[in-house]
Design an enzyme around this catalytic site. Sequence first.
Site, mmCIF file in Angstrom:
data_model
loop_
_atom_site.group_PDB
_atom_site.id
_atom_site.type_symbol
_atom_site.label_atom_id
_atom_site.label_comp_id
_atom_site.label_asym_id
_atom_site.label_seq_id
_atom_site.Cartn_x
_atom_site.Cartn_y
_atom_site.Cartn_z
ATOM 1 N N LYS A 201 0.857 -1.177 0.000
ATOM 2 C CA LYS A 201 0.000 0.000 0.000
ATOM 3 C C LYS A 201 0.895 1.230 0.000
ATOM 4 C CE LYS A 201 -3.733 2.217 2.490
ATOM 5 N NZ LYS A 201 -4.689 2.067 3.583
ATOM 6 N N LYS A 255 -2.215 -1.525 -3.948
ATOM 7 C CA LYS A 255 -3.063 -0.336 -3.856
ATOM 8 C C LYS A 255 -2.226 0.918 -3.884
ATOM 9 C CE LYS A 255 -6.174 1.619 -0.472
ATOM 10 N NZ LYS A 255 -6.668 1.468 0.859
HETATM 11 C C1 PBG Z 1 -7.049 3.183 5.202
HETATM 12 C C2 PBG Z 1 -7.648 2.979 3.883
HETATM 13 C C3 PBG Z 1 -7.533 3.905 2.835
HETATM 14 C C4 PBG Z 1 -8.224 3.375 1.756
HETATM 15 C C5 PBG Z 1 -8.745 2.125 2.142
HETATM 16 N N1 PBG Z 1 -8.345 1.885 3.484
HETATM 17 C C6 PBG Z 1 -6.974 5.269 2.726
HETATM 18 C C7 PBG Z 1 -5.804 5.706 3.465
HETATM 19 O O1 PBG Z 1 -4.828 4.971 3.636
HETATM 20 O O2 PBG Z 1 -5.854 6.845 3.889
HETATM 21 C C8 PBG Z 1 -8.328 4.077 0.444
HETATM 22 C C9 PBG Z 1 -9.275 3.582 -0.517
HETATM 23 C C10 PBG Z 1 -9.598 4.525 -1.603
HETATM 24 O O3 PBG Z 1 -8.982 5.597 -1.771
HETATM 25 O O4 PBG Z 1 -10.504 4.189 -2.348
HETATM 26 N N2 PBG Z 1 -6.995 2.159 6.083
#
Ligand code: PBG
Length: 329
Positions: A201, A255
Site C-alpha cells: 500500500k 493499492k
Molecule cells: C485506510 C484505507 C484507505 C483506503 C482504504 N483503506 C486510505 C488511506 O490509507 O488513507 C483508500 C481507498 C480509496 O482511496 O478508495 N486504512
Amino acid sequence: MITGKYPSLRLRRNRKFDWTRRLIRENDLSTNDLILPIFLTEGKHKKIAIQSMPGVFRYSVDLIPKVIDKALSNKIPMVAFFPYTNPQKKNTIGTEALNDNNLVCQALKIVKKKYSNEIGLMTDVALDPYTSHGHDGLLKNNKILNDETIEILIKQSLLQAEMGCDVLAPSDMMDGRIKKIRKALDQKKFFDVQLLSYAVKYASNFYGPFREAVGSKKILKGDKKTYQMDISNSNEALREVSLDIKEGADIVMVKPGLPYLDIISKIKDKFKIPVFAYQVSGEYSLIKNGINKNIINPNAIYESLISFKRAGASAIVTYFANEIAKQLD
Ligand code: PBG
C-alpha cells in the site's frame, strides 16, 4: 518468437472482425472479478451522496440488504465495508473500532444472518475511520506506534471475525501484523477466515475522496509516509509480499491500482499467489468525472479494469463494480 515477416505476416489479419478479436483475446473481465466497496453511516433510511465521488453513497445499515440484493443480482462475489464514524465517537486510540455494535459490526451481523454464505464479506483492519487524528495506528509524539497498534488490530480482527467477516483485510501497513493476527485467529479457532493483506500500500495521492467518504480527510495530521510505502519503490514491494506470505496471508493487495500495474505484474510472476488490485477513490473520480464531462468515452471503465487482469490481478476492488457488472451481463 517471430515466425514470419511482412508482407507474408500481417498481425492485423487477426483483428479484422469482432468475432476474430474475441477468439484471440488473451484476457477477460467477468463479474467474478469484482469487489464492491460499501460506505456505512449512522441513522435510518439514509443514502448520502459523497461529493468527491459522483455516484457513490454512504448508506445507513437498514438499507444495506437492498445494496446487497443489487450486488447479488449483478453476480458480484464480495463486498467490502467502510464506516463513516460519527466525529463524536472518534478519539486518539480509535476505541470505536472495538465496539461490537459499531457500523461495520452491525452490517456484518445483518448480512451474515440474512444471506449466510451467498456473498463474501470483507472488512478493513485499521484504525483510521475511528481515530481523531485520522491515522491507521496509535500516534504518540508524532510517531505511529507499531507494536502497540498491532495489539488493537488483533482485537479488531477477532471482533470482525466473530461478527461474520469472511475476509479480513489489514490495510494499516504495520510491520508483523499478519503473523500476529493469524496466530490470534488460530487460537480462537477461526481457521477459515481469510487474510487479504494490503501488503503493498503506497503513500498515495489518490486516496483523497475515500478520506472524505470516511470523514478522515480534514482531521488527518501530516501524512502516512512512515508506514505506507514510498511511491518510487518496487523491490520493497516484493519484500513486503514475501514477508506477508510467510506470515500467513492468503491473498495480497496492491493499492492504488492503475499507477502500479508494474507491481501487480512483478508480484504475480514471482509469487504465484492471488493478487487483488484496489482501484482507489481518486482513480474512480478521475475516470467518472471525465465521463460525466464527456471528456473520455465511458468504455474507459472497462479499459481500466481489463488492464488489471492483463497485469495478473485475480480480482479488483472498484467503485465501478455495479456499473460495469451490468454491462458484462
Ligand atoms: C485506510 C484505507 C484507505 C483506503 C482504504 N483503506 C486510505 C488511506 O490509507 O488513507 C483508500 C481507498 C480509496 O482511496 O478508495 N486504512
